[in-house]
Design an enzyme around this catalytic site. Structure first.
Site, short mmCIF file in Angstrom:
data_model
loop_
_atom_site.label_atom_id
_atom_site.label_comp_id
_atom_site.label_asym_id
_atom_site.label_seq_id
_atom_site.Cartn_x
_atom_site.Cartn_y
_atom_site.Cartn_z
N GLN A 304 0.85 -1.20 0.00
CA GLN A 304 0.00 0.00 0.00
C GLN A 304 0.88 1.25 0.00
OE1 GLN A 304 -3.29 0.37 -0.07
NE2 GLN A 304 -3.96 -1.74 0.17
N ASP A 407 -11.01 -7.53 -2.35
CA ASP A 407 -10.27 -6.29 -2.62
C ASP A 407 -9.71 -6.36 -4.05
OD1 ASP A 407 -8.85 -3.94 -2.48
OD2 ASP A 407 -7.44 -4.59 -0.95
N CYS A 434 -10.66 0.26 -4.97
CA CYS A 434 -9.96 1.51 -5.31
C CYS A 434 -10.66 2.17 -6.49
CB CYS A 434 -8.49 1.24 -5.59
SG CYS A 434 -8.24 0.00 -6.85
C1 SAM Z 1 -6.11 -3.87 -4.75
S1 SAM Z 1 -4.94 -5.13 -4.79
C2 SAM Z 1 -5.23 -5.96 -3.28
C3 SAM Z 1 -4.32 -5.55 -2.23
C4 SAM Z 1 -4.35 -6.27 -0.92
N1 SAM Z 1 -5.66 -6.65 -0.46
C5 SAM Z 1 -3.68 -5.36 0.10
O1 SAM Z 1 -4.39 -4.72 0.86
O2 SAM Z 1 -2.46 -5.27 0.07
C6 SAM Z 1 -5.65 -6.24 -5.93
C7 SAM Z 1 -4.95 -7.57 -6.04
O3 SAM Z 1 -5.68 -8.40 -6.95
C8 SAM Z 1 -4.78 -9.30 -7.56
N2 SAM Z 1 -5.49 -9.87 -8.72
C9 SAM Z 1 -5.81 -9.27 -9.88
N3 SAM Z 1 -6.53 -10.09 -10.65
C10 SAM Z 1 -6.68 -11.25 -9.95
C11 SAM Z 1 -7.34 -12.49 -10.20
N4 SAM Z 1 -8.00 -12.70 -11.33
N5 SAM Z 1 -7.30 -13.45 -9.27
C12 SAM Z 1 -6.61 -13.25 -8.12
N6 SAM Z 1 -5.97 -12.10 -7.83
C13 SAM Z 1 -6.00 -11.11 -8.72
C14 SAM Z 1 -3.57 -8.43 -7.83
O4 SAM Z 1 -2.41 -9.22 -7.95
C15 SAM Z 1 -3.53 -7.52 -6.59
O5 SAM Z 1 -2.67 -8.02 -5.60
#
Ligand code: SAM
Length: 477
Positions: A304, A407, A434
């Protein structure tokens, strides 16, 4: 006044819409024709370029602010395109973000009584210097901010000039977003590197030596990790160790580590830190503290960007997970878990909750496992997988999940994956986003499938930009 695509127009901004768009209204036969201008603010007069012309509205990109808004205040920071509202008092930024994000839930999510469900707006604890990562670009094409002119054969180090990918505005004073000492000394760093007589990158020709500097900061350790990204063109004439000494001389022990990355990839979408790297001195990692847990940050790991605000966001998400909800001896899923921060913090507030974290990026999951070990947490199982595929492959969890934390990335959750989440029949979903526009879209689907939006809060993770984070509590009826 009629406008055409590509035309430069002078506009007076009178309103503000979600996503950082100022609105100008041009008189028309029907009354007025709205024109949206990215990154502008009510009260400004701007020069803008028309990028889209539709029957009912037009969209423009901001070229230049010709006259400031009366609301803007004097600050000593150097203006950068990444912080378009830094001169607007933060209380006004908050009022606009609050109002326009509520409008998104009304219009896209079709929640007319959203004000009744709105819980609170959580401001960033730090208004300035809140970021823990910054990427600076080199270019031999400079945009001189004093004269507003382009200079060729230059040695610029800073941020891209608004709307261009080739011109860089050298940073000569801090931007107000990142570490003060680092940014106030960046011009000395630039001068030192310029003395090597190796060229800055030429973006259109895709040649040159110096490409980027990426810096990560730990607020907990008050230290920086520096990564200099160059090409290999002229490498034998560059003394990385001497530059490391210069960094030590300038910043002393605040530099936790310095690495030199050689990246010859010229594909536009390639990650800037790709390539081979060497640790010139110090550590590869710094440690950040979030709600009394420790997390490792390397150059590559996701973390973050505003940690103090992330603490507020996580606390709100966990409050929504725990409100009248006993999670002991239950299963909780942390979907799109990144480096597993939420699940780990949650585990400190329960006994015997089985937590499952899923993220598609294997490196993030590796970081998550390492961090959990560092924090002596053994109640979480992390999986590197696509969330949709994971839920298909592990149907045994259906009906057994008490709470889901969601998330997803900016693009939101794919409709088929959202359906699989709904099919799990969890009692509660805490949805962090976000991009409230995609969250509002998913709110309609969740409500149609028996999940009621009980509460929503907005968290300002990025003051001076249009970004806003939203956290919502859905309860199954
Ligand atoms: C907004 S970030 C989440 C951050 C985390 N919850 C944190 O607070 O540090 C979104 C996450 O979704 C993951 N992501 C994107 N597409 C995805 C998918 N189809 N399946 C699993 N994870 C995915 C990305 O790698 C990223 O880490």
């Amino acid at each position: 006044m009629t406008i055409q695509r590509g035309q430069l127009v002078e506009l007076e901004i009178t309103d503000f819409a979600f996503g950082g768009k100022g609105i100008a209204r041009i008189p028309s036969e029907e009354g007025s024709y709205p024109v949206f201008v990215d990154n502008s603010w009510p009260g400004q007069t701007v020069l803008a370029r028309v990028t889209k012309k539709r029957k009912r509205h037009a969209e423009c990109s901001l070229v230049k602010v010709l006259k400031k808004s009366p609301e803007e205040v004097q600050l000593s920071y150097q203006p950068i395109s990444g912080a378009p509202y830094i001169f607007v008092p933060v209380e006004r930024q908050i009022a606009c973000k609050r109002q326009t994000t509520l409008d998104v839930f009304r219009k896209i999510g079709k929640i007319q009584d959203i004000e009744d469900r709105f819980d609170e707006f959580i401001a960033s604890p730090a208004v300035f210097n809140y970021r823990n990562k910054m990427e600076y670009s080199f270019s031999c094409i400079e945009h001189d901010i004093a004269t507003d002119e382009e200079i060729d054969d230059a040695f610029a180090l800073g941020f891209k000039h608004r709307g261009t990918w080739w011109k860089v505005e050298s940073l000569n004073a801090e931007s107000g977003l990142f570490d003060s000492e680092w940014e106030n000394k960046l011009s000395i760093v630039r001068e030192y590197l310029k003395q090597t007589e190796l060229p800055a990158w030429h973006p259109p020709r895709k040649e040159g030596f110096f490409r980027h500097i990426v810096v990560r900061k730990s607020f907990f350790q008050d230290q920086l990790l520096v990564n200099l990204v160059t090409s290999s063109e002229g490498l034998d004439r560059f003394d990385a160790d001497a530059f490391g000494q210069k960094l030590k001389e300038l910043f002393g022990n605040r530099i936790a580590g310095f690495q030199h990355t050689i990246n010859d990839n010229v594909a536009d979408r390639a990650k800037i830190e790709n390539g081979t790297w060497r640790l010139v001195f110090g550590e590869e990692k710094i440690i950040e503290d979030l709600l009394n847990l420790k997390f490792e940050i390397s150059m590559e790991s996701f973390f973050q960007t505003n940690p103090k605000s992330a603490e507020k966001l996580y606390t709100k998400a966990l409050d929504y997970a725990f409100e009248n909800n006993d999670l002991d001896n239950k299963v909780l899923m942390d979907l799109f878990c990144g480096t597993g921060t939420i699940g780990q913090i949650l585990s400190t507030r329960t006994n015997n909750t089985e937590i499952i974290g899923v993220d598609i990026v294997p490196e993030a999951i590796e970081d998550a496992k390492r961090n959990a070990k560092r924090n002596a947490i053994d109640t979480i199982n992390f999986y590197a997988a696509d969330v949709g595929k994971f839920l298909k492959e592990f149907p045994q969890y259906a009906g057994k999940i008490a709470t889901i934390i969601l998330d997803p990335p900016r693009a939101g959750i794919a409709p088929k994956t959202l359906q699989k989440v709904i099919d799990l029949k969890a009692d509660r979903i805490v949805y962090i986003s976000c991009n409230p526009a995609t969250q509002a879209r998913d709110t309609e689907t969740l409500q149609e499938n028996g999940y009621v939006l009980e509460k929503v809060s907005f968290v300002d993770q990025f003051p001076h930009t249009s970004h806003i984070e939203s956290v919502a509590k859905f309860v199954r009826q």
